[in-house]
Design a protein around this motif. Structure first.
Motif, PDB file in Angstrom:
ATOM      1  N   PHE A  12      57.740  61.017  55.466  1.00 56.71           N
ATOM      2  CA  PHE A  12      56.426  60.388  55.551  1.00 56.71           C
ATOM      3  C   PHE A  12      56.559  58.878  55.435  1.00 56.71           C
ATOM      4  N   GLU A  13      55.673  58.162  56.108  1.00 57.27           N
ATOM      5  CA  GLU A  13      55.410  56.756  55.828  1.00 57.27           C
ATOM      6  C   GLU A  13      53.956  56.667  55.392  1.00 57.27           C
ATOM      7  N   THR A  14      53.661  55.761  54.452  1.00 58.25           N
ATOM      8  CA  THR A  14      52.315  55.679  53.906  1.00 58.25           C
ATOM      9  C   THR A  14      51.705  54.302  54.134  1.00 58.25           C
ATOM     10  N   ALA A  15      50.375  54.267  54.149  1.00 54.83           N
ATOM     11  CA  ALA A  15      49.647  53.025  54.408  1.00 54.83           C
ATOM     12  C   ALA A  15      49.508  52.165  53.158  1.00 54.83           C
ATOM     13  N   ILE A 105      57.183  65.262  49.243  1.00 50.16           N
ATOM     14  CA  ILE A 105      56.388  66.434  48.866  1.00 50.16           C
ATOM     15  C   ILE A 105      55.121  65.980  48.150  1.00 50.16           C
ATOM     16  N   GLY A 106      55.217  64.895  47.367  1.00 51.53           N
ATOM     17  CA  GLY A 106      54.029  64.344  46.719  1.00 51.53           C
ATOM     18  C   GLY A 106      53.011  63.843  47.720  1.00 51.53           C
ATOM     19  N   VAL A 107      53.476  63.214  48.806  1.00 47.52           N
ATOM     20  CA  VAL A 107      52.563  62.758  49.853  1.00 47.52           C
ATOM     21  C   VAL A 107      51.900  63.950  50.527  1.00 47.52           C
ATOM     22  N   LEU A 108      52.692  64.966  50.845  1.00 44.76           N
ATOM     23  CA  LEU A 108      52.135  66.166  51.481  1.00 44.76           C
ATOM     24  C   LEU A 108      51.049  66.780  50.612  1.00 44.76           C
TER      25      LEU A 108
END
Length: 346
Positions: A12-15, A105-108
């Motif tokens: 994942f990449e996050t904003a 997994i935390g982002v998911l």
């Protein structure tokens, strides 16, 4: 021996710093040790806001995702690709693989919670944790250092390329360990597989190997009695996610490259071990005492030993001030200023 593993590597990449702010997701499917499929999604985060620091890391701008679907709308497609669309007890659950898996997994889970989607039962493992066991003498275990060492060239912080590298690192580790399957690699490294679900998550850990079982839903009475414990777990997971993000940013910007760092006093925001790990990821080398070659002294709160000895500053800070008085270039900074090397204002 051929490493005939089956898994799906994700990234994942996050904003922003929020774990529910995914703006890009990629998955790479491996069957019998061969990449058979891959897919990448651009995601419109909710709320629609990007931190400048995160844009600097991955290069994804609001304009690139403005017309993309939100995570909740993409989930049926994502779940199908990741083999998470059903929990058939007769089937073999897919094992997700990520580097710094606690973060991904935390982002998911964060995105699922925000979009009011039930978290499915998950099994996962972490290539950073596996690499530490397979190549314990390596000085650094970030995705890029490991990729450079293995001769893998890629564009860091692109979700598809990062997940491809993650898959290659796992396969290289399996070959190095002489394992034939992912289960054999877990046995060799004595790492339990991470599990997650509506109850929370528990990451891979060094233990006597035991194949993870599907977590059963708690009864209403048990859920009620453990509400306080679950709240504490969620707070701990948020803290761990923030620390992982600090590490990712640190390895990207590396403002202390080539500098020698010493810590003194009682730190309030980080443990000494985590602070030293962060300094190393920022490019520095940690020393136990101040010398004329020391570049940076990070000063925490005055500890008991200093107070009991009748001094107002530690012996390390005193030595640093003497070096400064002699014309040395050592800098003395607070813990807050040290964190400022990696935490950019949003």
């Amino acid at each position: 021996m051929n490493f005939a593993a089956n898994f799906t590597a994700i990234d994942f990449e996050t904003a922003t710093h929020r774990p529910d702010s995914a703006c890009q997701l990629a998955g790479v499917v491996v069957r019998d040790g061969v990449v058979v499929d891959s897919k990448v999604w651009l995601i419109r985060p909710k709320p629609f806001y990007f931190s400048p620091a995160n844009i600097q890391i991955h290069g994804i701008s609001p304009d690139q995702v403005r017309d993309q679907s939100e995570f909740g709308d993409l989930w049926p497609e994502v779940a199908d690709f990741l083999k998470l669309s059903s929990n058939d007890p007769a089937g073999e659950p897919e094992c997700l693989v990520a580097h710094n898996a606690s973060f991904d997994i935390g982002v998911l889970m964060g995105c699922l919670h925000t979009h009011r989607i039930a978290v499915p039962d998950l099994q996962y493992t972490c290539t950073r944790a596996i690499a530490r066991q397979v190549w314990p003498s390596r000085p650094r275990f970030g995705l890029k250092p490991l990729a450079d060492w293995l001769g893998i060239r890629f564009r860091h912080h692109d979700a598809l390329e990062d997940s491809q590298v993650c898959a290659k690192i796992l396969m290289a580790a399996g070959i190095q360990a002489g394992a034939g399957t992912l289960e054999e690699l877990e046995q060799s490294t004595k790492l339990s597989r991470g599990v997650a679900g509506a109850w929370g998550k528990r990451g891979p850990s060094k233990s006597h190997f035991r194949r993870p079982k599907q977590r059963q839903a708690a009864s209403p009475s048990r859920t009620e009695s453990r509400s306080a414990e679950n709240a504490a777990i969620q707070a701990q997971l948020k803290q761990q996610w923030d620390l992982q993000r600090l590490f990712v940013r640190a390895e990207f910007i590396r403002p202390l490259a080539g500098q020698r760092v010493v810590f003194t006093g009682q730190l309030s925001q980080l443990s000494r071990e985590d602070a030293e790990s962060l300094a190393i990821r920022l490019g520095g080398t940690c020393q136990t005492s101040v010398t004329r070659e020391t570049d940076l002294l990070v000063v925490g709160q005055t500890d008991k030993r200093t107070i009991q000895s009748g001094r107002t500053i530690s012996t390390k800070e005193q030595a640093a001030r003497e070096v400064q008085a002699e014309g040395g270039g050592i800098r003395i900074v607070s813990e807050h200023d040290f964190l400022g090397f990696v935490v950019a204002p949003e």
